[in-house]
Design a protein around this motif. Structure first.
Motif, PDB file in Angstrom:
ATOM      1  N   VAL A  38      -8.506  -8.935 -22.007  1.00 10.99           N
ATOM      2  CA  VAL A  38      -8.816  -8.599 -23.520  1.00 10.99           C
ATOM      3  C   VAL A  38      -7.676  -7.541 -23.838  1.00 10.99           C
ATOM      4  CG1 VAL A  38     -10.069  -7.759 -25.203  1.00 10.99           C
ATOM      5  CG2 VAL A  38     -11.209  -9.113 -23.504  1.00 10.99           C
ATOM      6  N   ASP A  39      -6.985  -7.946 -24.884  1.00  7.73           N
ATOM      7  CA  ASP A  39      -5.903  -6.952 -25.239  1.00  7.73           C
ATOM      8  C   ASP A  39      -6.126  -5.791 -25.669  1.00  7.73           C
ATOM      9  OD1 ASP A  39      -5.955  -7.416 -27.844  1.00  7.73           O
ATOM     10  OD2 ASP A  39      -4.130  -8.817 -28.001  1.00  7.73           O
ATOM     11  N   PHE A  40      -5.099  -4.808 -26.149  1.00 15.66           N
ATOM     12  CA  PHE A  40      -5.464  -3.585 -26.738  1.00 15.66           C
ATOM     13  C   PHE A  40      -6.230  -3.719 -28.041  1.00 15.66           C
ATOM     14  CE2 PHE A  40      -3.808  -0.113 -29.712  1.00 15.66           C
ATOM     15  CZ  PHE A  40      -4.011   0.936 -28.781  1.00 15.66           C
ATOM     16  N   TRP A  41      -6.097  -4.798 -28.704  1.00 13.71           N
ATOM     17  CA  TRP A  41      -6.588  -5.005 -30.250  1.00 13.71           C
ATOM     18  C   TRP A  41      -8.020  -5.485 -30.030  1.00 13.71           C
ATOM     19  CZ3 TRP A  41      -1.679  -5.619 -29.051  1.00 13.71           C
ATOM     20  CH2 TRP A  41      -0.755  -4.610 -29.560  1.00 13.71           C
ATOM     21  N   GLY A  42      -8.523  -6.048 -28.682  1.00 10.37           N
ATOM     22  CA  GLY A  42      -9.649  -6.706 -28.705  1.00 10.37           C
ATOM     23  C   GLY A  42      -9.610  -8.319 -28.573  1.00 10.37           C
ATOM     24  N   ASN A  43      -8.456  -8.580 -28.463  1.00 10.76           N
ATOM     25  CA  ASN A  43      -8.242 -10.310 -28.572  1.00 10.76           C
ATOM     26  C   ASN A  43      -8.247 -10.864 -27.155  1.00 10.76           C
ATOM     27  OD1 ASN A  43      -7.621 -10.156 -31.468  1.00 10.76           O
ATOM     28  ND2 ASN A  43      -5.946  -9.325 -30.841  1.00 10.76           N
ATOM     29  N   ILE A  44      -8.809 -11.789 -26.796  1.00 12.29           N
ATOM     30  CA  ILE A  44      -8.901 -12.575 -25.634  1.00 12.29           C
ATOM     31  C   ILE A  44      -7.420 -12.913 -25.234  1.00 12.29           C
ATOM     32  CG2 ILE A  44      -9.628 -14.451 -24.253  1.00 12.29           C
ATOM     33  CD1 ILE A  44     -12.129 -14.119 -25.370  1.00 12.29           C
ATOM     34  N   VAL A  45      -6.844 -12.846 -23.951  1.00 13.31           N
ATOM     35  CA  VAL A  45      -5.556 -13.139 -23.716  1.00 13.31           C
ATOM     36  C   VAL A  45      -5.904 -14.673 -23.017  1.00 13.31           C
ATOM     37  CG1 VAL A  45      -3.217 -12.921 -22.419  1.00 13.31           C
ATOM     38  CG2 VAL A  45      -4.503 -11.171 -23.691  1.00 13.31           C
ATOM     39  N   GLU A  46      -5.313 -15.613 -23.594  1.00  8.66           N
ATOM     40  CA  GLU A  46      -5.400 -16.927 -22.937  1.00  8.66           C
ATOM     41  C   GLU A  46      -4.831 -17.123 -21.594  1.00  8.66           C
ATOM     42  OE1 GLU A  46      -8.042 -18.870 -23.977  1.00  8.66           O
ATOM     43  OE2 GLU A  46      -8.598 -18.096 -25.823  1.00  8.66           O
ATOM     44  N   GLY A  47      -5.417 -17.803 -20.725  1.00  8.07           N
ATOM     45  CA  GLY A  47      -4.610 -18.201 -19.689  1.00  8.07           C
ATOM     46  C   GLY A  47      -4.475 -17.131 -18.627  1.00  8.07           C
ATOM     47  N   GLU A  48      -5.047 -15.932 -18.749  1.00 10.62           N
ATOM     48  CA  GLU A  48      -4.706 -14.582 -17.827  1.00 10.62           C
ATOM     49  C   GLU A  48      -5.503 -15.032 -16.669  1.00 10.62           C
ATOM     50  OE1 GLU A  48      -2.459 -11.381 -16.982  1.00 10.62           O
ATOM     51  OE2 GLU A  48      -2.542 -12.647 -18.847  1.00 10.62           O
ATOM     52  N   ARG A  49      -5.018 -14.550 -15.573  1.00 14.44           N
ATOM     53  CA  ARG A  49      -5.458 -14.742 -14.058  1.00 14.44           C
ATOM     54  C   ARG A  49      -6.790 -13.689 -14.184  1.00 14.44           C
ATOM     55  NH1 ARG A  49      -0.045 -14.799 -10.544  1.00 14.44           N
ATOM     56  NH2 ARG A  49       1.021 -16.995 -11.231  1.00 14.44           N
ATOM     57  N   LYS A  50      -7.581 -13.994 -12.833  1.00 12.74           N
ATOM     58  CA  LYS A  50      -8.702 -13.299 -12.755  1.00 12.74           C
ATOM     59  C   LYS A  50      -8.567 -12.714 -11.449  1.00 12.74           C
ATOM     60  CE  LYS A  50     -11.581 -16.138 -15.571  1.00 12.74           C
ATOM     61  NZ  LYS A  50     -12.717 -17.088 -15.809  1.00 12.74           N
ATOM     62  N   GLY A  51      -9.021 -11.292 -11.196  1.00 13.13           N
ATOM     63  CA  GLY A  51      -8.746 -10.722 -10.006  1.00 13.13           C
ATOM     64  C   GLY A  51     -10.155 -10.272  -9.455  1.00 13.13           C
ATOM     65  N   ILE A  52     -10.195 -10.054  -8.055  1.00 14.97           N
ATOM     66  CA  ILE A  52     -11.550  -9.837  -7.396  1.00 14.97           C
ATOM     67  C   ILE A  52     -11.755  -8.248  -7.928  1.00 14.97           C
ATOM     68  CG2 ILE A  52     -10.464  -8.897  -5.273  1.00 14.97           C
ATOM     69  CD1 ILE A  52     -13.857 -10.743  -5.824  1.00 14.97           C
ATOM     70  N   VAL A  53     -10.945  -7.544  -8.023  1.00 17.23           N
ATOM     71  CA  VAL A  53     -11.333  -6.063  -8.306  1.00 17.23           C
ATOM     72  C   VAL A  53     -11.996  -6.063  -9.652  1.00 17.23           C
ATOM     73  CG1 VAL A  53     -10.464  -3.859  -9.215  1.00 17.23           C
ATOM     74  CG2 VAL A  53      -9.488  -4.916  -6.982  1.00 17.23           C
ATOM     75  N   GLN A  54     -11.555  -6.500 -10.507  1.00 13.23           N
ATOM     76  CA  GLN A  54     -12.295  -6.667 -12.093  1.00 13.23           C
ATOM     77  C   GLN A  54     -13.588  -7.576 -11.802  1.00 13.23           C
ATOM     78  OE1 GLN A  54     -10.602  -8.950 -15.108  1.00 13.23           O
ATOM     79  NE2 GLN A  54     -11.659  -7.951 -16.622  1.00 13.23           N
ATOM     80  N   ASN A  55     -13.651  -8.371 -11.357  1.00 13.59           N
ATOM     81  CA  ASN A  55     -14.997  -9.255 -11.224  1.00 13.59           C
ATOM     82  C   ASN A  55     -16.049  -8.736 -10.375  1.00 13.59           C
ATOM     83  OD1 ASN A  55     -14.840 -12.395 -12.549  1.00 13.59           O
ATOM     84  ND2 ASN A  55     -12.733 -11.490 -12.296  1.00 13.59           N
ATOM     85  N   SER A  56     -15.587  -7.974  -9.406  1.00  9.10           N
ATOM     86  CA  SER A  56     -16.626  -7.260  -8.295  1.00  9.10           C
ATOM     87  C   SER A  56     -17.182  -6.183  -9.180  1.00  9.10           C
ATOM     88  CB  SER A  56     -16.043  -6.804  -6.867  1.00  9.10           C
ATOM     89  OG  SER A  56     -14.860  -6.262  -7.052  1.00  9.10           O
ATOM     90  N   ARG A  57     -16.324  -5.414  -9.868  1.00  5.85           N
ATOM     91  CA  ARG A  57     -16.821  -4.277 -10.722  1.00  5.85           C
ATOM     92  C   ARG A  57     -17.508  -4.556 -11.882  1.00  5.85           C
ATOM     93  NH1 ARG A  57     -11.094  -0.509 -11.343  1.00  5.85           N
ATOM     94  NH2 ARG A  57     -11.228   0.215  -9.172  1.00  5.85           N
ATOM     95  N   ILE A  58     -17.250  -5.683 -12.409  1.00  3.58           N
ATOM     96  CA  ILE A  58     -18.189  -6.364 -13.501  1.00  3.58           C
ATOM     97  C   ILE A  58     -19.814  -6.496 -12.884  1.00  3.58           C
ATOM     98  CG2 ILE A  58     -18.672  -8.091 -14.974  1.00  3.58           C
ATOM     99  CD1 ILE A  58     -15.788  -8.158 -15.421  1.00  3.58           C
ATOM    100  N   LEU A  59     -19.771  -7.074 -11.735  1.00  4.18           N
ATOM    101  CA  LEU A  59     -20.849  -7.444 -10.933  1.00  4.18           C
ATOM    102  C   LEU A  59     -21.693  -6.139 -10.839  1.00  4.18           C
ATOM    103  CD1 LEU A  59     -23.083  -9.095  -9.444  1.00  4.18           C
ATOM    104  CD2 LEU A  59     -21.488  -9.308  -7.481  1.00  4.18           C
ATOM    105  N   TRP A  60     -21.038  -5.274 -10.074  1.00  4.16           N
ATOM    106  CA  TRP A  60     -21.670  -3.935  -9.902  1.00  4.16           C
ATOM    107  C   TRP A  60     -22.228  -3.210 -11.188  1.00  4.16           C
ATOM    108  CZ3 TRP A  60     -21.260   0.989 -11.780  1.00  4.16           C
ATOM    109  CH2 TRP A  60     -21.783   1.913 -10.759  1.00  4.16           C
ATOM    110  N   PHE A  61     -21.245  -3.183 -12.044  1.00  2.00           N
ATOM    111  CA  PHE A  61     -21.788  -2.560 -13.457  1.00  2.00           C
ATOM    112  C   PHE A  61     -22.948  -3.247 -13.777  1.00  2.00           C
ATOM    113  CE2 PHE A  61     -22.115  -2.455 -17.987  1.00  2.00           C
ATOM    114  CZ  PHE A  61     -22.149  -1.113 -18.198  1.00  2.00           C
ATOM    115  N   TYR A  62     -23.040  -4.385 -13.974  1.00  2.00           N
ATOM    116  CA  TYR A  62     -24.228  -4.986 -14.833  1.00  2.00           C
ATOM    117  C   TYR A  62     -25.557  -5.044 -13.821  1.00  2.00           C
ATOM    118  CZ  TYR A  62     -21.986  -6.143 -19.162  1.00  2.00           C
ATOM    119  OH  TYR A  62     -21.311  -6.067 -20.083  1.00  2.00           O
ATOM    120  N   SER A  63     -25.230  -5.212 -12.720  1.00  2.80           N
ATOM    121  CA  SER A  63     -26.312  -4.956 -11.787  1.00  2.80           C
ATOM    122  C   SER A  63     -26.942  -3.545 -11.737  1.00  2.80           C
ATOM    123  CB  SER A  63     -26.132  -5.138 -10.211  1.00  2.80           C
ATOM    124  OG  SER A  63     -25.472  -6.425 -10.024  1.00  2.80           O
TER     125      SER A  63
END
Length: 401
Positions: A38-63
């Motif tokens: 999600v860019d500086f202004w709050g817009n989703i950037v289409e086609g952007e790759r997904k990383g394990i750091v961000q996704n594991s941190r999201i899982l940790w946070f919401y848990s």
């Protein structure tokens, strides 16, 4: 905003705002899980790759936030994150987690960073505590065994940074382009530490206790420079220091994570030994790293003796926890004052009052020009979200005395 009060109430309010922003802005309704950026202004950037750091941190946070808040939306987000991580990042054939997948979930980079595996353990343990999901604790143990088998240096101690997808030696150890290409780093050991602390808390087995004690000893023996009360950052295999900078944010983050780890280990001798070390790390940060606006500065170049004044969101978040933790340990008012100054700075210069979330760089550091993303490969609700929960818990402890 200048008189904003740093308190449990303000932390809980901000935690709710962080959680709601990520729920509103980052769910990937097309491909599952969470969007890559999600860019500086709050817009989703289409086609952007997904990383394990961000996704594991999201899982940790919401848990963790689901356990903290009891909100169904947070629990649902944790379920979503766990399902996506297991479906797209978990390497069924070779074990461990891939580093990066495409926006649609295809494998892009399968390398095995010890850092990334550790964040998965950290997240799996939190999700297990929330749900009792047996797969989560099984995966946390599987990843632990992989790190111990492949990454642990049986000769010199500690953990090697990275391996190929099939756990073979690799030439490029770096987490990111800004890092030195070194086989061992403070940063990876810091997150092995938090992962093993979390794992030992849910599975107090002898082999996990030994590994946790080992990484604590590594900090004591090789990483903490007791002559300066800073952390050394990069090393060769034999633990020769090749660092070029001091990282104030990591100094203060490590202070409270080390204290937490020693508490979880439950060794009274280690607690007594590490308490003055923890306090010295925080005290040195307070004495050397505070900028003219109350912020914790980014880093110090050793060769040029230059201090970088920039303010990064994660540094301010970790400083709140680190300084409040040492206030709890010492009762010294200067630490709570530092927290209040940092909290005022965060509210004035990091929190986006219009679009929500925290800016990567403060608005005093050319943020409008750099326009770094609000959510992305290296930015999840982990540092600021965790800080709000840890601060709230510390305020309860302080009040309870």
């Amino acid at each position: 905003m200048d008189n904003v009060l740093f308190s449990k109430k303000s932390a809980v309010t901000e935690l709710s705002a962080i959680s709601e922003w990520w729920l509103k802005n980052t769910l990937d309704h097309q491909h599952g899980g969470f969007v890559g950026q999600v860019d500086f202004w709050g817009n989703i950037v289409e086609g952007e790759r997904k990383g394990i750091v961000q996704n594991s941190r999201i899982l940790w946070f919401y848990s963790e936030s689901a356990m903290f808040s009891g909100k169904d939306d947070d629990k649902n987000a944790a379920d979503r994150a766990f399902e996506y991580l297991i479906s797209y990042f978990d390497d069924i054939e070779n074990g461990g987690a891939f580093w990066e997948v495409s926006s649609t979930g295809e494998l892009v980079n399968g390398k095995k960073q010890t850092y990334g595996q550790s964040f998965c353990i950290y997240a799996f343990c939190a999700y297990y505590r929330l749900t009792g999901n047996k797969l989560a604790v099984e995966k946390s143990m599987e990843y632990f065994e992989l790190i111990e088998k492949y990454a642990r240096d049986k000769k010199c101690g500690g953990y090697v940074e990275a391996y190929t997808q099939t756990w073979q030696p690799i030439d490029d150890f770096r987490l990111s382009d800004k890092d030195l290409n070194a086989p061992k780093s403070m940063n990876t050991h810091l997150h092995v530490l938090e992962a093993y602390s979390a794992l030992y808390a849910v599975k107090p087995e002898a082999k996990i206790k030994e590994a946790l004690a080992h990484v604590i000893d590594v900090f004591n023996d090789f990483i903490i420079d007791k002559s300066t009360n800073h952390l050394k950052l990069f090393f060769d295999m034999q633990w020769q220091d090749i660092s070029k900078t001091v990282s104030y944010g990591h100094d203060i983050e490590a202070s409270w994570l080390l204290w937490e780890a020693v508490e979880i280990l439950g060794d009274s001798n280690k607690l007594a030994y590490f308490k003055p070390i923890i306090i010295s790390l925080a005290e040195t940060c307070l004495n050397e790293a505070i900028g003219e606006h109350g912020q914790v500065c980014d880093e110090y170049e050793i060769a040029s003796q230059k201090r970088h004044e920039e303010s990064y969101w994660w540094v301010q978040a970790e400083a709140l926890v680190g300084f409040l933790n040492v206030y709890y340990l010492t009762g010294e008012a200067r630490y709570i004052k530092a927290c209040n100054d940092i909290w005022v700075f965060i509210n004035n210069h990091h929190i986006d009052a219009k679009a929500g979330e925290w800016h990567w760089l403060s608005n005093m550091d050319n943020n409008q020009g750099s326009c770094i993303y609000k959510a992305g490969f290296w930015k999840a609700p982990y540092h600021n979200g965790r800080a709000m929960m840890e601060v709230a818990k510390l305020f309860d402890l302080i009040k309870g005395e």
